[in-house]
Design an enzyme around this catalytic site. Structure first.
Site, PDB file in Angstrom:
ATOM      1  N   GLU A  57       0.741  14.678  68.824  1.00  0.00           N
ATOM      2  CA  GLU A  57       2.106  14.425  67.999  1.00  0.00           C
ATOM      3  C   GLU A  57       1.831  13.687  66.760  1.00  0.00           C
ATOM      4  OE1 GLU A  57       0.570  13.735  71.148  1.00  0.00           O
ATOM      5  OE2 GLU A  57       2.255  13.277  72.511  1.00  0.00           O
ATOM      6  N   CYS A  88       1.727   7.404  69.289  1.00  0.00           N
ATOM      7  CA  CYS A  88       2.493   8.607  68.711  1.00  0.00           C
ATOM      8  C   CYS A  88       3.951   8.458  69.103  1.00  0.00           C
ATOM      9  CB  CYS A  88       2.066   9.858  69.571  1.00  0.00           C
ATOM     10  SG  CYS A  88       0.290  10.452  69.205  1.00  0.00           S
TER      11      CYS A  88
HETATM   12 ZN   LIG Z   1      -0.691   9.885  71.279  1.00  0.00          ZN
END
Ligand SMILES: [Zn+2]
Length: 154
Positions: A57, A88
């Site tokens: 991500e 993330c």
């Molecule tokens: Zn992550």
């Protein structure tokens, strides 16, 4: 315009996560979708880049934010094979992406791999102004099997 399901895109992401393993990295991948079209994809690359922050991500958000404005990103959907971690989730929030769809949850990953930062993305967004929409459980069984295969060598 043909309408693809969340399952269709998640299946693509899961195939990409297999490629991440083939590359020598962890089984995670993410896609960015705009108007039913995959415009960016990213895999986990922590080993090959020798950089522990190179989660799928984060790789995706880093590319996306260089290419698109936060206003454009607000219209896009991020698909990820596992619920985004705290790092993330923060990156996704700052990018302006407003919709996150994942397969396996942080709890599933924690149960299988046993050494993770057990934190739901919604916990990160709890006090956020205009938090993203988070939908989990899309092809969950497939993502769980992928993790079991990788972390438990099944
Ligand atoms: Zn992550």
């Amino acid at each position: 315009m043909h309408t693809y399901s969340h399952e269709y895109f998640m299946d693509q992401a899961l195939q990409l996560a297999n490629e991440a393993v083939d590359d020598g990295n962890h089984p995670f991948a993410a896609l960015l979708v705009h108007n039913q079209e995959i415009i960016l994809e990213a895999k986990n690359s922590i080993h090959t880049s020798k950089d522990i922050t190179r989660h799928a991500e984060l790789n995706l958000v880093s590319k996306a934010s260089q290419l698109y404005t936060s206003t454009q990103l607000a219209e896009m959907i991020l698909y990820t094979t596992t619920e985004p971690c705290a790092m993330c989730s923060g990156a996704i929030y700052w990018s302006g992406i407003k919709t996150i769809i994942y397969a396996a949850s942080a709890t599933h990953l924690d149960q299988i791999a046993g050494k993770f930062l057990a934190c739901h993305s919604t916990q990160v967004f709890k006090n956020a102004l205009n938090p993203p929409i988070v939908i989990g459980g899309i092809l969950e069984h497939k993502a769980i099997l992928q993790h079991q295969k990788y972390w438990l060598n099944l």
